[in-house]
Scaffold this motif. Structure first.
Motif, PDB file in Angstrom:
ATOM      1  N   GLY A 238       0.818  -1.218   0.000  1.00 22.41           N
ATOM      2  CA  GLY A 238       0.000   0.000   0.000  1.00 22.41           C
ATOM      3  C   GLY A 238       0.845   1.259   0.000  1.00 22.41           C
ATOM      4  N   THR A 239       1.756   1.354  -0.955  1.00 20.68           N
ATOM      5  CA  THR A 239       2.683   2.493  -0.979  1.00 20.68           C
ATOM      6  C   THR A 239       1.962   3.820  -1.196  1.00 20.68           C
ATOM      7  OG1 THR A 239       3.070   1.928  -3.308  1.00 20.68           O
ATOM      8  CG2 THR A 239       4.708   1.193  -1.711  1.00 20.68           C
ATOM      9  N   ASN A 240       0.814   3.779  -1.869  1.00 19.88           N
ATOM     10  CA  ASN A 240       0.077   5.027  -2.090  1.00 19.88           C
ATOM     11  C   ASN A 240      -0.659   5.488  -0.831  1.00 19.88           C
ATOM     12  OD1 ASN A 240      -1.721   2.912  -2.157  1.00 19.88           O
ATOM     13  ND2 ASN A 240      -3.058   3.846  -3.691  1.00 19.88           N
ATOM     14  N   SER A 241      -0.833   4.593   0.149  1.00 23.13           N
ATOM     15  CA  SER A 241      -1.593   4.947   1.346  1.00 23.13           C
ATOM     16  C   SER A 241      -0.814   5.861   2.284  1.00 23.13           C
ATOM     17  CB  SER A 241      -2.029   3.683   2.097  1.00 23.13           C
ATOM     18  OG  SER A 241      -0.897   2.950   2.535  1.00 23.13           O
ATOM     19  N   ASN A 242       0.520   5.926   2.134  1.00 26.61           N
ATOM     20  CA  ASN A 242       1.277   6.829   2.996  1.00 26.61           C
ATOM     21  C   ASN A 242       1.496   8.202   2.355  1.00 26.61           C
ATOM     22  OD1 ASN A 242       3.630   6.533   1.275  1.00 26.61           O
ATOM     23  ND2 ASN A 242       4.035   4.588   2.303  1.00 26.61           N
ATOM     24  N   PHE A 243       0.878   8.434   1.196  1.00 25.52           N
ATOM     25  CA  PHE A 243       0.994   9.729   0.513  1.00 25.52           C
ATOM     26  C   PHE A 243       0.580  10.900   1.404  1.00 25.52           C
ATOM     27  CE2 PHE A 243      -0.856  13.062  -2.226  1.00 25.52           C
ATOM     28  CZ  PHE A 243       0.258  13.399  -2.979  1.00 25.52           C
ATOM     29  N   PRO A 244      -0.522  10.801   2.189  1.00 29.12           N
ATOM     30  CA  PRO A 244      -0.897  11.939   3.038  1.00 29.12           C
ATOM     31  C   PRO A 244       0.173  12.308   4.062  1.00 29.12           C
ATOM     32  CG  PRO A 244      -2.705  10.367   2.879  1.00 29.12           C
ATOM     33  CD  PRO A 244      -1.506   9.708   2.276  1.00 29.12           C
TER      34      PRO A 244
END
Length: 541
Positions: free
Chosen positions: A24-30
């Motif tokens: 889930g690499t995109n989930s740490n974008f925030p």
């Protein structure tokens, strides 16, 4: 059934858990979006477009589904992780000034590439768990996909262990970890994350009992992992003293290694049984004639066959229960079904909307004057983890119940509290922000988990890898539309502010009202889908 196939079966599940936990690499974008905005001198609209780009990779997720049919799964894994290495790696080299120039268009395309890499790893995990656990596929997929909700927590813990003070350094670390950790995980797990073969379906009663025991143990480990993740996400001074960043990361890693107990236990059991069998053969050879040995062996085989036949009879309402699909169709026929479009827009107004909220969480927290963005991201990740797990937990232990709620009705029931959470965000307190984040995290996580089962129930398993990638293609569409709406409102409210930053409740008030309304509309669509499929689910249960 070969002696080691059970071991390989469980090893494939453990490998899928590890892959999902880092995928889930995109989930740490925030967690680093505000710093990225500053480093790249982006406007809020440009930053929102990058969040959309990460999700836009899912528009091409069907390619990974087709690839999984024609290519070895280890190659599919390596392709996916290499795409992530290129997408995030070049961005890391740019923000660290190793590469002198990348235009915004380049950054956008690299983010699309990185977002698409997630689909390749996801597809392999789904295919392996569905094929290797045909009688428990829903619970296997549910457990593995729940760890996808742990990704943001894992990456945040890794960054916290190295850097806690400089926001810019933390943003660079996120990009570095996003690029190299998935590649390392794919290389490590590719030998075991594969289809075991038809042997898995030829289980004896003793093997089925061990499988049940294995899943019970896996549920315990998963629940403990989730509780640990939630505790580590709470912004409490006492917890930070007892659990500093390095110890917190070590604890997460130990939790991820814990599922290895099952294949190790299987290996020990096989070794002990081999020893017993050798000793038994020696005793029989010394005390019995060849004719008697043959007679006993024949009786033993007959007993095992009777046992397996009895197992099939006993489990006709359990293990094999609920495996039927409404229809077994491919992508083109699926696109012609009314049920598909209802399901598509239900997901669009539920899980996708929840993901858009989480993508904007960094800017939402900043506009409200909340400094705990990392803890909010960890909190949403931890509750998303539990949300993904709960449907599998209930499905496994209560699947025989006639009162088991059908998937479309479950999705509708989860979207109602999500709508309430968006309205709660109109309250300016941090308690409301943390509470709403937890509710949206757990509900959107649960919907994501249920949707995997819903796709197989409505459209079959044969073309699942392509069908489900088409369903989740609504994520980039929703990310663009809902995110663009939020960015326009944000820019309108902050047009007179310094550097275009909007501060105050007005920045997202209109957005929250609109998002909550869309979520209520999705709840209504879910009820329509339930009404249309009610007859199928009543026959199925």
């Amino acid at each position: 059934m070969p002696l080691n196939s059970n071991i390989l079966q469980w090893l494939s599940l453990v490998g899928a858990i590890w892959l999902q936990s880092i995928n889930g690499t995109n989930s740490n974008f925030p967690a680093y979006s505000s710093q990225l905005k500053q480093l790249l001198s982006l406007s809020q609209l440009q930053l929102n477009n990058l969040a959309f780009a990460s999700d836009a990779g899912k528009l091409f997720g069907w390619i990974s589904g087709v690839a999984s049919v024609y290519l070895p799964l280890w190659l599919v894994l390596l392709i996916g992780s290499t795409l992530g290495l290129i997408g995030y790696g070049l961005q890391y080299l740019f923000v660290t000034h190793t590469i002198s120039h990348l235009s915004y268009a380049h950054i956008f395309l690299l983010t699309v590439l990185a977002g698409n890499s997630i689909c390749w790893i996801n597809t392999v995990c789904y295919v392996v768990t569905i094929k290797n656990f045909p009688f428990d596929r829903q619970v296997a997929v549910g457990i593995t996909s729940s760890y996808l909700g742990l990704s943001a927590k894992l990456y945040t813990s890794a960054v916290n262990a190295i850097e806690t003070s400089s926001p810019n350094k933390r943003a660079k670390l996120y990009l570095l970890f996003n690029s190299i950790i998935p590649l390392l995980a794919c290389v490590v797990t590719s030998p075991v994350v594969r289809e075991i073969g038809d042997h898995v379906q030829e289980s004896s009663s003793s093997s089925r009992r061990r499988t049940r025991g294995g899943f019970v143990f896996m549920f315990v480990v998963t629940i403990v992992t989730g509780c640990y993740a939630v505790l580590g996400s709470l912004d409490l001074s006492k917890l930070k003293t007892l659990l500093p960043p390095v110890k917190n990361l070590i604890g997460i890693v130990i939790c991820l290694l814990a599922p290895l107990v099952i294949p190790l236990g299987e290996k020990i059991r096989c070794f002990v049984e081999d020893k017993r069998l050798i000793n038994r053969v020696k005793r029989v050879h010394n005390s019995t004639s060849i004719e008697e040995v043959s007679s006993r062996l024949e009786n033993g085989v007959a007993t095992k066959e009777e046992e397996d036949h009895q197992l099939r009879d006993d489990d006709s309402d359990g293990i094999y229960h609920g495996l039927g699909a409404k229809e077994e169709i491919g992508a083109m026929l699926m696109l012609q079904r009314v049920d598909f479009w209802l399901y598509f827009f239900v997901y669009f107004s539920g899980a996708t909307l929840g993901l858009v909220f989480l993508n904007n969480l960094g800017q939402i927290a900043e506009s409200r004057g909340c400094s705990g963005t990392s803890s909010l991201v960890s909190l949403s990740s931890s509750f998303g983890f539990f949300g993904r797990l709960i449907p599998s937990l209930f499905g496994y232990f209560f699947s025989r119940s006639k009162h088991m709620i059908p998937s479309p009705a479950s999705i509708g029931a989860l979207m109602a509290p999500m709508a309430g959470a968006f309205m709660l965000l109109l309250n300016e307190t941090n308690v409301a922000l943390y509470t709403s984040t937890a509710i949206i995290g757990v509900c959107s996580g649960a919907i994501t988990s249920i949707s995997v089962a819903t796709t197989t129930e409505l459209f079959g398993t044969k073309n699942f890898s392509v069908n489900h990638n088409i369903v989740v293609a609504n994520i980039p569409i929703g990310s663009f539309l809902f995110g663009y709406l939020a960015a326009l409102v944000y820019r309108k409210e902050g047009h007179n502010a310094h550097n275009g930053k909007c501060m105050g409740m007005a920045c997202y008030r209109t957005t929250f009202i609109l998002w909550g309304s869309f979520c209520l509309f999705g709840t209504f669509l879910a009820l329509i889908l339930y009404a249309r499929t009610r007859k199928f689910y009543s026959q199925r249960h």
